[in-house]
Design an enzyme around this catalytic site. Structure first.
Site, PDB file in Angstrom:
ATOM      1  N   ASP A  88       0.897  -1.228  -0.134  1.00 31.43           N
ATOM      2  CA  ASP A  88       0.118  -0.106  -0.140  1.00 31.43           C
ATOM      3  C   ASP A  88       0.951   1.056  -0.018  1.00 31.43           C
ATOM      4  O   ASP A  88       2.049   1.371   0.779  1.00 31.43           O
ATOM      5  CB  ASP A  88      -0.651   0.045   1.286  1.00 31.43           C
ATOM      6  CG  ASP A  88      -1.969  -0.984   1.394  1.00 31.43           C
ATOM      7  OD1 ASP A  88      -1.978  -1.824   0.446  1.00 31.43           O
ATOM      8  OD2 ASP A  88      -2.719  -1.159   2.161  1.00 31.43           O
ATOM      9  N   HIS A 145       4.989  -7.282  -0.296  1.00 30.21           N
ATOM     10  CA  HIS A 145       4.665  -8.640  -0.957  1.00 30.21           C
ATOM     11  C   HIS A 145       5.495  -8.576  -2.250  1.00 30.21           C
ATOM     12  O   HIS A 145       5.819  -7.799  -2.748  1.00 30.21           O
ATOM     13  CB  HIS A 145       3.162  -8.848  -0.959  1.00 30.21           C
ATOM     14  CG  HIS A 145       2.343  -8.924   0.342  1.00 30.21           C
ATOM     15  ND1 HIS A 145       1.738 -10.141   0.865  1.00 30.21           N
ATOM     16  CD2 HIS A 145       2.139  -7.894   1.262  1.00 30.21           C
ATOM     17  CE1 HIS A 145       1.268  -9.909   1.847  1.00 30.21           C
ATOM     18  NE2 HIS A 145       1.505  -8.712   2.278  1.00 30.21           N
ATOM     19  N   SER A 247       8.327   3.621   5.056  1.00 25.85           N
ATOM     20  CA  SER A 247       9.670   4.002   4.160  1.00 25.85           C
ATOM     21  C   SER A 247       9.164   3.755   2.791  1.00 25.85           C
ATOM     22  O   SER A 247       7.877   3.810   2.225  1.00 25.85           O
ATOM     23  CB  SER A 247      10.556   3.005   4.579  1.00 25.85           C
ATOM     24  OG  SER A 247      12.045   3.287   3.914  1.00 25.85           O
TER      25      SER A 247
END
Length: 278
Positions: A88, A145, A247
């Site tokens: 995200d 992911h 980050s």
């Protein structure tokens, strides 16, 4: 002088690592009243949707870091077609790698070789390929992911500073992602080499991978390379790592990518969303 430039400039003399490690200790605090107060304040401040979490009870997490890296419900992030967003966040930049250069922000470029810890051989793999950069803000889901299925071949820890990686700093600190502490993860995929770079930042207490646990912070020193004789294979959409506080992820592909229509720099994306195809 703009406030954004001033914010970037005042970071140069700050003790980046000391500040980040102090915040890291606080984020690992297990005193119930303190960690619960931190979590509730964070949820209010950043409007975190706990309905997406596998465990929606804020008080159930042992530490703030456990809450911050919380697991989502199984159906919260369906997987799209082609190349997936690994996280995200904001798709801050995406483009072909021209002459081995990546775009950081308007007017700023940096080299793939610098990003990969000075490895010219690895950087040459991505000549003619494409890259994408995703910035994870504090309010985002912070597990990372796999955009494609891949087999890990090498992990490289590159020491560096810990500048903030928000938009203001990205626009005013040259070579930002090649300056900061980072973890470079090389994969073989059916579409050729792929690299995922997890970039550290101000108050990011640690970076973890699913195959080696917590990697950063490491003691001061040079570049550290770890090769894997036993293959570590991860399926498309599988978790590969996580940030303890926000980050950036930079990923590059050896093959050119046709990014999805309608994507623009700064677009909000979610993990599992289709970014394009080869």
């Amino acid at each position: 002088m703009s406030l954004a430039k001033l914010f970037a400039l005042i970071q140069y003399p700050l003790p980046h690592h000391l500040l980040s490690r102090l915040v890291g200790r606080l984020a690992e605090c297990r005193t119930p009243w303190l960690k619960n107060a931190l979590i509730r304040r964070f949820i209010r401040q950043f409007r975190v949707d706990m309905n997406e979490a596998a465990n929606p009870d804020p008080t159930a997490y042992a530490t703030f870091n456990d809450f911050f890296t919380r697991e989502l419900k199984a159906d919260a992030r369906p997987l799209g077609e082609g190349i997936l967003s690994p996280a995200d966040g904001r798709l801050s930049q995406f483009a072909p790698l021209e002459a081995g250069q990546l775009v950081q922000a308007k007017g700023h470029r940096f080299s793939a070789m610098d990003l990969l810890g000075g490895d010219g051989e690895a950087a040459r793999r991505y000549l003619g390929g494409s890259f994408a950069t995703i910035y994870l803000s504090p309010s985002d889901y912070h597990r990372v992911h796999m955009p494609l299925a891949g087999t890990l071949t090498e992990m490289v820890y590159v020491p560096g500073r810990l500048f903030s990686v928000n938009a203001a700093t990205t626009e005013h600190v040259p070579n930002l992602f090649a300056r900061n502490e980072r973890l470079v993860c090389h994969f073989d995929t059916e579409q050729g080499p792929m690299v995922m770079v997890l970039v550290g930042a101000m108050i990011v207490a640690a970076i973890e991978t699913v195959w080696a646990g917590q990697i950063t912070p490491l003691p001061r020193g040079g570049v550290q390379r770890i090769r894997f004789d036993t293959p570590v294979h991860l399926e498309r959409g599988a978790e590969m790592g996580r940030f303890k506080l926000g980050s950036t992820v930079v990923m590059a592909f050896a093959e050119p990518v046709a990014f999805a229509d309608g994507l623009e720099p700064g677009a909000k994306v979610q993990m599992g969303q289709s970014l394009g195809a080869f």
